[in-house]
Design a protein around this motif. Structure first.
Motif, PDB file in Angstrom:
ATOM      1  N   ASP A 322       0.845  -1.194   0.000  1.00 60.18           N
ATOM      2  CA  ASP A 322       0.000   0.000   0.000  1.00 60.18           C
ATOM      3  C   ASP A 322       0.880   1.243   0.000  1.00 60.18           C
ATOM      4  OD1 ASP A 322      -2.247  -1.579   0.115  1.00 60.18           O
ATOM      5  OD2 ASP A 322      -2.312  -1.574   2.301  1.00 60.18           O
ATOM      6  N   PRO A 323       0.618   2.162  -0.938  1.00 59.79           N
ATOM      7  CA  PRO A 323       1.436   3.380  -0.969  1.00 59.79           C
ATOM      8  C   PRO A 323       1.238   4.206   0.300  1.00 59.79           C
ATOM      9  CG  PRO A 323      -0.468   3.573  -2.420  1.00 59.79           C
ATOM     10  CD  PRO A 323      -0.451   2.163  -1.948  1.00 59.79           C
ATOM     11  N   GLU A 324       2.334   4.805   0.758  1.00 57.14           N
ATOM     12  CA  GLU A 324       2.229   5.644   1.947  1.00 57.14           C
ATOM     13  C   GLU A 324       1.665   7.010   1.573  1.00 57.14           C
ATOM     14  OE1 GLU A 324       5.876   5.845   4.047  1.00 57.14           O
ATOM     15  OE2 GLU A 324       6.258   3.692   3.939  1.00 57.14           O
ATOM     16  N   GLU A 325       1.153   7.675   2.576  1.00 55.08           N
ATOM     17  CA  GLU A 325       0.587   9.006   2.331  1.00 55.08           C
ATOM     18  C   GLU A 325       1.705   9.994   2.015  1.00 55.08           C
ATOM     19  OE1 GLU A 325      -1.702  10.210   5.645  1.00 55.08           O
ATOM     20  OE2 GLU A 325      -3.107   8.527   5.530  1.00 55.08           O
ATOM     21  N   GLY A 326       1.411  10.897   1.106  1.00 58.69           N
ATOM     22  CA  GLY A 326       2.368  11.926   0.755  1.00 58.69           C
ATOM     23  C   GLY A 326       3.571  11.364   0.028  1.00 58.69           C
ATOM     24  N   ASP A 327       4.599  12.183  -0.113  1.00 51.59           N
ATOM     25  CA  ASP A 327       5.814  11.754  -0.793  1.00 51.59           C
ATOM     26  C   ASP A 327       6.762  11.161   0.242  1.00 51.59           C
ATOM     27  OD1 ASP A 327       8.040  11.344  -2.299  1.00 51.59           O
ATOM     28  OD2 ASP A 327       7.890  13.230  -3.401  1.00 51.59           O
ATOM     29  N   TRP A 328       6.623   9.836   0.469  1.00 54.01           N
ATOM     30  CA  TRP A 328       7.422   9.167   1.498  1.00 54.01           C
ATOM     31  C   TRP A 328       8.916   9.210   1.189  1.00 54.01           C
ATOM     32  CZ3 TRP A 328      10.441   5.131  -0.126  1.00 54.01           C
ATOM     33  CH2 TRP A 328      10.096   4.527  -1.344  1.00 54.01           C
ATOM     34  N   LEU A 329       9.253   9.238  -0.104  1.00 48.85           N
ATOM     35  CA  LEU A 329      10.662   9.258  -0.468  1.00 48.85           C
ATOM     36  C   LEU A 329      11.297  10.596  -0.098  1.00 48.85           C
ATOM     37  CD1 LEU A 329      13.046   7.831  -1.663  1.00 48.85           C
ATOM     38  CD2 LEU A 329      12.266   8.472  -3.950  1.00 48.85           C
ATOM     39  N   GLU A 330      10.543  11.688  -0.244  1.00 46.95           N
ATOM     40  CA  GLU A 330      11.055  13.005   0.142  1.00 46.95           C
ATOM     41  C   GLU A 330      11.307  13.046   1.645  1.00 46.95           C
ATOM     42  OE1 GLU A 330      12.651  16.558  -0.743  1.00 46.95           O
ATOM     43  OE2 GLU A 330      11.708  15.249  -2.246  1.00 46.95           O
ATOM     44  N   LYS A 331      10.377  12.465   2.404  1.00 43.82           N
ATOM     45  CA  LYS A 331      10.552  12.409   3.858  1.00 43.82           C
ATOM     46  C   LYS A 331      11.784  11.587   4.222  1.00 43.82           C
ATOM     47  CE  LYS A 331       5.587  12.633   4.881  1.00 43.82           C
ATOM     48  NZ  LYS A 331       4.439  11.882   5.470  1.00 43.82           N
ATOM     49  N   LEU A 332      11.956  10.468   3.514  1.00 42.56           N
ATOM     50  CA  LEU A 332      13.092   9.603   3.794  1.00 42.56           C
ATOM     51  C   LEU A 332      14.408  10.336   3.557  1.00 42.56           C
ATOM     52  CD1 LEU A 332      14.087   6.698   4.481  1.00 42.56           C
ATOM     53  CD2 LEU A 332      14.076   6.244   2.013  1.00 42.56           C
ATOM     54  N   GLN A 333      14.490  11.089   2.471  1.00 43.17           N
ATOM     55  CA  GLN A 333      15.727  11.814   2.170  1.00 43.17           C
ATOM     56  C   GLN A 333      16.032  12.855   3.243  1.00 43.17           C
ATOM     57  OE1 GLN A 333      16.441  12.710  -2.237  1.00 43.17           O
ATOM     58  NE2 GLN A 333      14.241  12.297  -2.214  1.00 43.17           N
ATOM     59  N   LYS A 334      14.987  13.536   3.729  1.00 44.80           N
ATOM     60  CA  LYS A 334      15.197  14.541   4.780  1.00 44.80           C
ATOM     61  C   LYS A 334      15.687  13.887   6.063  1.00 44.80           C
ATOM     62  CE  LYS A 334      11.874  17.969   3.090  1.00 44.80           C
ATOM     63  NZ  LYS A 334      10.604  18.689   3.373  1.00 44.80           N
ATOM     64  N   GLU A 335      15.087  12.737   6.400  1.00 42.02           N
ATOM     65  CA  GLU A 335      15.495  12.032   7.614  1.00 42.02           C
ATOM     66  C   GLU A 335      16.943  11.558   7.516  1.00 42.02           C
ATOM     67  OE1 GLU A 335      12.771   8.869   8.310  1.00 42.02           O
ATOM     68  OE2 GLU A 335      11.043  10.182   8.576  1.00 42.02           O
ATOM     69  N   LEU A 336      17.360  11.151   6.330  1.00 38.64           N
ATOM     70  CA  LEU A 336      18.713  10.640   6.142  1.00 38.64           C
ATOM     71  C   LEU A 336      19.720  11.746   5.868  1.00 38.64           C
ATOM     72  CD1 LEU A 336      17.936   7.505   3.913  1.00 38.64           C
ATOM     73  CD2 LEU A 336      18.436   7.562   6.360  1.00 38.64           C
ATOM     74  N   GLY A 337      19.249  12.949   5.609  1.00 36.97           N
ATOM     75  CA  GLY A 337      20.143  14.053   5.303  1.00 36.97           C
ATOM     76  C   GLY A 337      20.850  13.884   3.977  1.00 36.97           C
ATOM     77  N   MET A 338      20.145  13.340   2.979  1.00 37.01           N
ATOM     78  CA  MET A 338      20.750  13.135   1.665  1.00 37.01           C
ATOM     79  C   MET A 338      19.778  13.587   0.583  1.00 37.01           C
ATOM     80  SD  MET A 338      20.313   9.019   0.932  1.00 37.01           S
ATOM     81  CE  MET A 338      21.433   8.515   2.202  1.00 37.01           C
TER      82      MET A 338
END
Length: 760
Positions: A322-338
Motif C-alpha cells: 500500500d502506498p504511503e501518504e504523501g511523498d514518502w521518499l522526500e521524507k526519507l531523504q530529509k530524515e537521512l540528510g541526503m
C-alpha cells in the motif's frame, strides 16, 4: 649409534653406465625421506644398508619409511650435499633378515604395531613372519597383546598395501605421478586395471585432477585406437568444458565439431556421430534456434532454464504494498540528510514496489548511496534483508559502505557437499529450506556466473525482493554466462542505470579516468597526479626492476603502504609480464629464500613462508577456522573460494601441511598433495581481481594478444584501485586498449529463455 643390520652383503657392482661410471645395486631399508616432489615423484631419501647409510636420489613413487628396497644407480658428487647414489630403478623387496622385518613392521607403516610388538612377532615366527601375517593372520593372536580382531585388521592392511603397491607400479608405467595414482586408487581400487586397459577416458570424468589430455596420453600408452568412440566422446565433453571456462553456456554444433576434429586429427563426421549418444546419456543437450544447432552441457542448459523461470516467478509473485501518504521518499531523504538524483529516486521507488530490480552504474555514480537509501526504506517498513556479494573482499567492502553485515553468496547459502548440480556443489539453502527474509541485495553482480545464480535463486522464496547491483561495463564473470547483461538486455525487469558522476573525496582522478576509458576517451598520460600516473618503459626487464623498487622500497617508505595494500594486476598469464613470470620475479626479491623460512616445491612453484597466495578454484570441502587472541578457535566452517587471498604462515614438512591465513582471518591447512589449488599472488590477472578493491594498483602494459588488450579490461583494472593507480609500459598500447571496444562474445541464451517464458 645406530646398529647395522645383520645379513648378506648389501652392495654389489654391476655393468658400467653409458657415461662410463660403474653401476651399483644397493639393498636396505628406507630410514628417512628428506624430500619428495608430489608431482613427479623425485625423492631424496636415506637408505640404511649393511655397510651404513646412503643418500639416494631419484624417482621413487609409492615408497615409504621402513620399507626394504633395492636400487640400481651410480654414485655422483653433489656440490652441497656430497656423495649420493643417483638411482635409475628402485623396487620393493620382501625383508629377509630379522632386523629388516622388525624395522618394517615397527616403522608405523602398519597401524597398531609398534617396535616392541614387532619384536615379539618376529621372535615368535622368525623368517616365516610375513607369510604368516598374510596367509595365516589369525596366528598373530598367539602374540600377547594382539586380539583376533586386531590380527585380522593387520592382515587387511598388509593386503591393502600389497594391492596398492602393485597399483602404484602398474600406474607408474603410464607416467602417472604418485599423488594422482593415490587418487585413482582411492576411486577405483583394484578395478583400475580394467579402467586403464579398456577405457582410460573414464579418468577424465571420475578423477578431478585428470583432464582429457592426460587421459589421452594414458590411452595412447594403453593402445586405445585414435578413433575410439570413448576418445571422441571424452574430447567433446572436454572441449565443452574448455568453452565453458571461456564463458560460453552453449556452442554452435558445427564449430564444436570442427574444433574437436582439429584437436584429434579426425574427420568431423566421426565427431558428429558421437553427439547424439552423449545427449541420450544426458551429458549434452541439443537445441535448434533458427538454422543454428546449439550444443549445451546439460548442467548449463538446466541452469539457464531454471534462472529464467525463477526470475519471472519472483517478479510476478511480489505483491505491491500500500502506498504511503504523501511523498514518502522526500521524507526519507530529509530524515537521512541526503539528496538523491532522479535516477536514484527511481531505483528506491522501484525497490519498494517490485520483486526484481537491477541497479547498474560505473564508479562514483552513487550505487552505494542508493543501496543505503533502499536499506533505510526497508527498515522503516520493518522488512528483513540480507546483503551479499560473490567474493569475500566484495562482501567486506559492502559491509564497510553500508554499516550492515554482508557475506559471500556461498556463505549466505550455507555450503554443503558435492552435487551434480550448480557446478558440482550443493547448498544448505534451496527450495526445500529457503532464506527467511523479505529482501536480498546482491552487489558485484557482473561477477555472478550461471551456476551461482541458479543456486542463489533456488534459495529465494516467492514474495521476496531481489535487488541486483553491479557495473555491466566491467568484465563478465570468470565462470560461464553473462548473467547481469542478459537480465538487463531481456527487457523483462526494471533496470536503473545510474549516470551522474558525483565528485569523489579529494577530487580523485581514478573515477574520472575510469569513465573516460569506458567512453573511449584518452586521458593525458603525460600529466602525473598523486593518485593516477603513467611511466613509459620499453622493456619487461625495466618494468620488473621498477615494480620491485616501488614495492620493496619507495611505496612502503613514502606512502606507508604494506605489501598487502599493493596489488600488481596484469592482463595475461604467460609472457614476461604475465602472472607466472611476475610472481617468480616478485617472490625472488620481496620474499627471498632464507634459512629461517621453510619452503616447499610443488610442480614449477616454490611456496615459501611469508608468500602472498591465492586460491584459484572453489573448494567447498576445505575446513577453515578463526582463532581468537589466545589461539582458541572461535569460529569454523567449510569452503575456500576462487580469488581468496592469504599469506603462507607456516610450512610443516613432517605433517606435510601449509598453513594459510586469508584476508578475513580464516586459517586453512592445505595438504601438500592439494597445492594445485594455490598459486602465488604478488601479481594476479585482472579477471581474478574482480570484486576486489586495493589501496594501490600497479598495472604493467607493454604488449600482448589483442583479445587480452581491450577497453573493458583496462576499465576493470583501473576501477580496482581505491587510492592510486600506477601504469608502466607503452602509452601506445594503452591508447590501443582504449580504442578497442572489443568484448569477447559469449554464447549464452539466458536472455532468450527469459523472453520465451515471459511470452507464455
Amino acid at each position: 649409534m645406530r646398529k647395522r643390520p645383520q645379513g648378506r652383503q648389501a652392495l654389489t657392482f654391476r655393468r658400467n653406465s653409458p657415461n662410463g661410471k660403474r653401476m651399483v645395486t644397493i639393498k636396505g631399508y628406507i630410514d628417512r625421506i628428506s624430500f619428495q616432489n608430489e608431482e613427479n615423484g623425485y625423492t631424496v631419501m636415506t637408505v640404511t644398508t649393511e655397510s651404513g647409510s646412503e643418500t639416494c636420489v631419484g624417482i621413487a613413487r609409492g615408497f615409504g619409511v621402513g620399507e626394504t628396497v633395492e636400487a640400481d644407480g651410480e654414485y655422483v658428487e653433489h656440490s652441497t650435499y656430497g656423495k649420493q647414489l643417483k638411482f635409475s630403478a628402485i623396487r620393493s623387496v620382501v625383508p629377509s633378515d630379522r632386523v629388516s622385518v622388525i624395522r618394517y613392521l615397527g616403522s608405523g607403516a602398519i597401524r597398531g604395531l609398534g617396535e616392541k610388538t614387532a619384536i615379539r612377532i618376529v621372535d615368535r615366527f622368525g623368517e616365516d613372519t610375513l607369510r604368516i601375517m598374510e596367509e595365516e593372520p589369525e596366528r598373530l593372536a598367539e602374540i600377547k597383546g594382539i586380539s583376533l580382531r586386531k590380527a585380522q585388521e593387520i592382515a587387511a592392511q598388509l593386503l591393502e598395501k600389497r594391492d596398492q603397491r602393485g597399483a602404484m607400479l602398474f600406474l607408474q608405467q603410464y607416467g602417472i605421478s604418485r599423488a594422482l595414482a593415490d587418487k585413482i586408487y582411492e576411486i577405483y581400487g583394484n578395478e583400475l586395471y580394467g579402467v586403464i586397459r579398456n577405457n582410460p577416458y573414464r579418468l577424465a570424468e571420475d578423477v578431478p585432477a585428470v583432464g582429457f589430455k592426460r587421459a589421452d596420453a594414458i590411452a595412447e600408452k594403453a593402445g586405445i585406437r585414435a578413433d575410439s568412440e570413448y576418445r571422441i566422446r571424452c574430447a567433446l565433453l572436454y572441449e565443452m568444458g574448455v568453452l565453458a571456462q571461456e564463458g560460453h553456456c552453449y556452442y554452435p554444433g558445427g564449430e564444436l565439431c570442427d574444433r574437436v576434429a582439429a584437436m584429434l586429427g579426425l574427420d568431423d563426421a566421426l565427431i558428429r556421430e558421437q553427439i547424439p549418444p552423449l545427449a541420450i546419456d544426458r551429458k549434452l543437450v541439443i537445441k535448434k534456434s533458427g538454422d543454428e544447432e546449439r550444443i549445451y552441457l546439460s548442467a548449463y542448459y538446466r541452469a539457464e532454464e531454471y534462472c529464467a523461470g525463477k526470475l519471472l516467478e519472483l517478479l510476478g509473485a511480489f505483491e505491491d504494498e500500500d502506498p504511503e501518504e504523501g511523498d514518502w521518499l522526500e521524507k526519507l531523504q530529509k530524515e537521512l540528510g541526503m539528496k538523491l538524483d532522479p535516477l536514484q529516486q527511481e531505483a528506491v521507488r522501484l525497490s519498494a514496489t517490485g520483486g526484481v530490480l537491477v541497479l547498474s552504474g560505473g564508479p562514483g555514480t552513487g550505487k552505494t548511496t542508493t543501496i543505503n537509501a533502499i536499506i533505510s526504506m526497508l527498515e522503516k517498513k520493518n522488512r528483513s534483508f540480507v546483503l551479499a556479494a560473490p567474493t569475500g573482499r566484495a562482501a567486506k567492502r559492502m559491509q564497510e559502505a553500508t554499516g550492515f553485515e554482508a557475506q559471500t553468496i556461498h556463505r549466505l547459502l550455507e555450503i554443503g557437499g558435492d552435487s551434480t548440480e550448480n557446478g558440482g556443489f550443493r547448498y544448505g539453502r534451496d527450495e526445500t529450506e529457503p532464506l527467511d527474509v523479505d529482501c536480498v541485495i546482491i552487489d558485484e553482480m557482473s561477477m555472478v556466473d550461471i551456476h551461482l545464480m541458479r543456486a542463489l535463486l533456488a534459495a529465494i522464496p516467492g514474495g521476496c525482493r531481489l535487488i541486483m547491483v553491479g557495473d555491466v561495463d566491467q568484465l563478465p564473470s570468470v565462470g560461464p554466462g553473462q548473467v547481469l547483461k542478459d537480465i538487463m538486455d531481456s527487457g523483462a525487469f526494471p533496470v536503473v542505470r545510474l549516470q551522474h558522476i558525483f565528485r569523489q573525496e579529494g577530487g580523485s582522478h581514478i573515477v574520472e579516468y575510469a569513465h573516460w576509458i569506458n567512453q573511449g576517451r584518452q586521458p593525458d598520460l603525460s600529466v602525473k597526479y598523486e593518485d593516477f600516473f603513467f611511466l613509459e618503459r620499453d622493456s619487461a626487464e625495466q618494468i620488473h626492476r621498477q615494480i620491485v623498487w616501488m614495492m620493496a622500497d619507495y611505496l612502503p617508505k613514502v606512502l606507508d603502504l604494506t605489501l598487502a595494500d599493493i596489488q600488481v594486476l596484469t592482463p595475461m598469464r604467460k609472457g614476461l609480464l604475465g602472472v607466472e613470470e611476475l610472481n617468480r620475479v616478485l617472490q625472488e626479491h620481496l620474499n627471498p629464500a632464507s634459512e629461517d623460512k621453510e619452503e616447499y616445491s610443488y610442480g614449477d612453484t616454490i611456496f615459501r613462508e611469508g608468500d602472498k597466495v591465492m586460491q584459484i578454484k572453489n573448494d567447498y570441502q576445505l575446513d577453515w577456522e578463526i582463532e581468537g587472541p589466545s589461539g582458541i578457535v572461535t569460529e569454523s566452517g567449510k569452503g575456500v573460494f576462487n580469488g581468496d587471498v592469504g599469506v603462507v604462515r607456516r610450512i610443516n614438512h613432517f605433517l606435510k601441511l601449509l598453513k594459510i591465513e586469508f584476508d578475513d582471518r580464516r586459517i586453512v591447512y592445505y595438504p601438500f598433495q592439494q597445492l594445485e589449488e594455490l598459486e602465488l599472488a604478488y601479481a594476479v590477472t585482472i579477471h581474478k581481481s574482480q570484486g576486489s578493491e586495493y589501496p594501490l594498483v600497479i598495472l604493467p602494459v607493454l604488449n600482448g594478444p589483442k583479445m587480452l588488450l581491450s577497453r573493458n579490461l583496462l576499465y576493470t583494472a583501473v576501477t580496482r584501485a581505491k587510492k592510486c593507480v600506477i601504469l608502466f609500459g607503452s602509452s601506445r598500447t594503452i591508447q590501443q586498449m582504449i580504442e578497442t571496444d572489443h568484448v569477447q562474445h559469449r554464447y549464452t541464451s539466458l536472455r532468450e529463455r527469459i523472453a520465451e517464458k515471459a511470452r507464455r
